[in-house]
Design an enzyme around this catalytic site. Structure first.
Site, PDB file in Angstrom:
ATOM      1  N   CYS A  13       1.023  -1.116  -0.076  1.00  0.00           N
ATOM      2  CA  CYS A  13       0.240   0.078  -0.074  1.00  0.00           C
ATOM      3  C   CYS A  13       0.893   1.283  -0.172  1.00  0.00           C
ATOM      4  O   CYS A  13       2.063   1.056  -0.168  1.00  0.00           O
ATOM      5  CB  CYS A  13      -0.904  -0.128   1.377  1.00  0.00           C
ATOM      6  N   CYS A  16       3.923   1.359   2.187  1.00  0.00           N
ATOM      7  CA  CYS A  16       5.185   0.952   1.695  1.00  0.00           C
ATOM      8  C   CYS A  16       5.981   1.803   0.904  1.00  0.00           C
ATOM      9  O   CYS A  16       7.102   1.977   1.039  1.00  0.00           O
ATOM     10  CB  CYS A  16       4.902  -0.455   1.141  1.00  0.00           C
ATOM     11  N   ASP A 421     -17.509  10.162 -33.127  1.00  0.00           N
ATOM     12  CA  ASP A 421     -17.706  10.979 -34.467  1.00  0.00           C
ATOM     13  C   ASP A 421     -18.055   9.686 -35.457  1.00  0.00           C
ATOM     14  O   ASP A 421     -18.125   8.642 -35.024  1.00  0.00           O
ATOM     15  CB  ASP A 421     -16.567  11.645 -35.094  1.00  0.00           C
TER      16      ASP A 421
END
Length: 461
Positions: A13, A16, A421
């Site tokens: 996480c 760390c 488009d």
């Protein structure tokens, strides 16, 4: 100033990331450190005269992480083996937790096991010191350097539970099984969070690898009038490559000879193949379907279309939008704040209660401090947001959606309308039967399928 890059294992996480950054920046001679949880990498700028790459590597190992060569790409089998090891550790911890919970439930229902205190003490010790030994090593390595992270906070909670349980052997007001249960539960939760992080990050990286697997490993190159099969890494710009029907096109190139229909649905989403002949561009990873093509390689390696897509995905995974930057700033003060509040809870119910009532409430102080430590466990805060983005990037890549910036993850939830488009195609990349319309009085009968009336037909109508 020089730079060195390390692949780092064991991160789970944002805590760390901050632990590694602080451990390295405190070393003399280190100028700057960039750590990526998504890529499990650290890029370090340092003064070679004051510090060596070996010392930097030793520091990373000392705080509990593994270091490997950044040039070596782990195989699928190695990644799966690491997941299996963490899963086995989680299963063991989960089993110990289940036994502990069962004993506590029976105790709460009034059915006391003989020596339940010693049984739960053994379960807690096995969970904290055996199954959770890697976490304990990381916590000690961080604490030695004055770094307060999720591992340190976990061990404070686990050891507080162990201490409360041991006190129960001498003071009956401390329910030993409950305190030992806390040590078991918080350690198992931490192991669960580490496994979850590893699983999500590995699957996300494998999603990018699946994209790169569209490129074949070899190519049939024509050199000096001879055709031979060579590894894709040996193909050079300007080489003539023959692609037979049914084969994947190995590199980006330009048609030189022949004609064929090429399926480029992985790029365009268009379900029908495109006719390719001399002078037309072909994209590496697309599939040659009908004829034989000879193409001249124009883009290889990192310049190829597939590699550019993979690089954009990797870069987007590593970028930090404002939400993660905010989380990182919070985490710097989160663990010290939790420890301060736990200490305050202990002081309020001991010294504070003694000043007000004349008697310190040690039992309530212990419960309050332990509650703060357990409820303040921070890995969800440091893990949820970055892992959600890592997982999202991998899932998007599998569906053909390329997130080129980290900020795109944060704002994509606010998109309410999408305008395309006339050249935009939204398809699944392959045709399928939408309906069967019988002509001249025929029925909707398919080969070997029941028809109206129950009869079986062996041919199409």
């Amino acid at each position: 100033m020089e730079k060195v890059q390390f692949k780092i294992g064991g991160m789970s996480c944002s805590f760390c990331v901050e632990t590694i950054r602080r451990a390295l920046t405190r070393m003399e001679g280190v100028r700057d450190v960039h750590v990526s949880l998504a890529h499990e990498e650290a890029l370090i700028e340092y003064d070679r005269a004051k510090v060596t790459p070996e010392r930097l590597k030793d520091t990373l190992v000392a705080v509990g992480y593994t270091v490997r060569d950044p040039e070596k790409v782990r195989t699928f089998e190695e990644e799966e083996a690491e997941i299996e090891r963490e899963r086995d550790r989680l299963i063991i911890a989960g089993s110990l937790t289940g036994i502990t919970l069962l004993l506590m439930l029976l105790m709460w229902l009034g059915r006391m096991f003989p020596h339940i205190e010693w049984i739960t003490f053994a379960l807690a010790s096995a969970t904290v010191f055996i199954v959770g030994w890697p976490i304990l090593k990381m916590a000690w390595g961080s604490l030695r350097r004055g770094i307060l992270n999720q591992h340190v906070l976990l061990e404070f909670a686990a050891f507080a539970g162990l201490a409360g349980g041991v006190l129960g052997f001498f003071f009956p007001d401390f329910p030993s099984p409950d305190f030992f249960g806390v040590a078991v539960f918080v350690t198992t939760y931490h192991i669960l969070s580490q496994y979850t992080s590893l699983f999500v990050r590995t699957r996300a990286s494998q999603a990018v690898r699946k994209l790169l697997n569209l490129q074949p490993d070899t190519a049939r190159v024509i050199r000096d009038g001879q055709e031979k099969e060579v590894p894709i890494a040996e193909v050079q710009t300007g080489d003539l490559i023959r692609i037979r029907p049914g084969a994947q096109i190995p590199v980006d190139g330009e048609g030189i000879e022949g004609g064929s229909a090429v399926n480029e649905s992985f790029v365009t989403g268009e379900p029908l193949p495109w006719e390719k002949s001399k002078g037309d561009e072909v994209i590496g990873g697309s599939v040659n379907q009908t004829g034989t093509l000879v193409v001249r390689a124009t883009k290889i390696g990192k310049e190829s279309f597939l590699q550019q897509i993979a690089r954009h995905i990797q870069e987007a995974r590593a970028l930090k939008p404002s939400i993660i930057q905010l989380v990182d700033r919070i985490l710097i003060y989160f663990v010290p704040g939790v420890l301060v509040f736990a200490a305050l809870a202990l002081l309020i119910w001991t010294v504070g209660a003694w000043l007000v009532t004349g008697q310190a409430d040690v039992i309530r102080a212990t419960y309050a401090a332990l509650a703060v430590l357990v409820m303040g466990y921070p890995c969800a805060l440091g893990m949820a947001t970055p892992l959600a983005m890592i997982r999202g990037g991998g899932e998007a890549a599998l569906k053909g959606i390329l997130m080129r910036t980290g900020e795109a993850f944060q704002v994509f939830k606010d998109v309410k309308k999408v305008l395309l488009d006339k050249t935009g195609t939204i398809t699944v990349g392959k045709p399928q039967v939408a309906d069967v319309i019988p002509l001249n009085g025929g029925t909707r009968c398919w080969r070997w399928s029941p028809c109206p009336g129950g009869e079986q037909k062996n041919s199409h109508r």
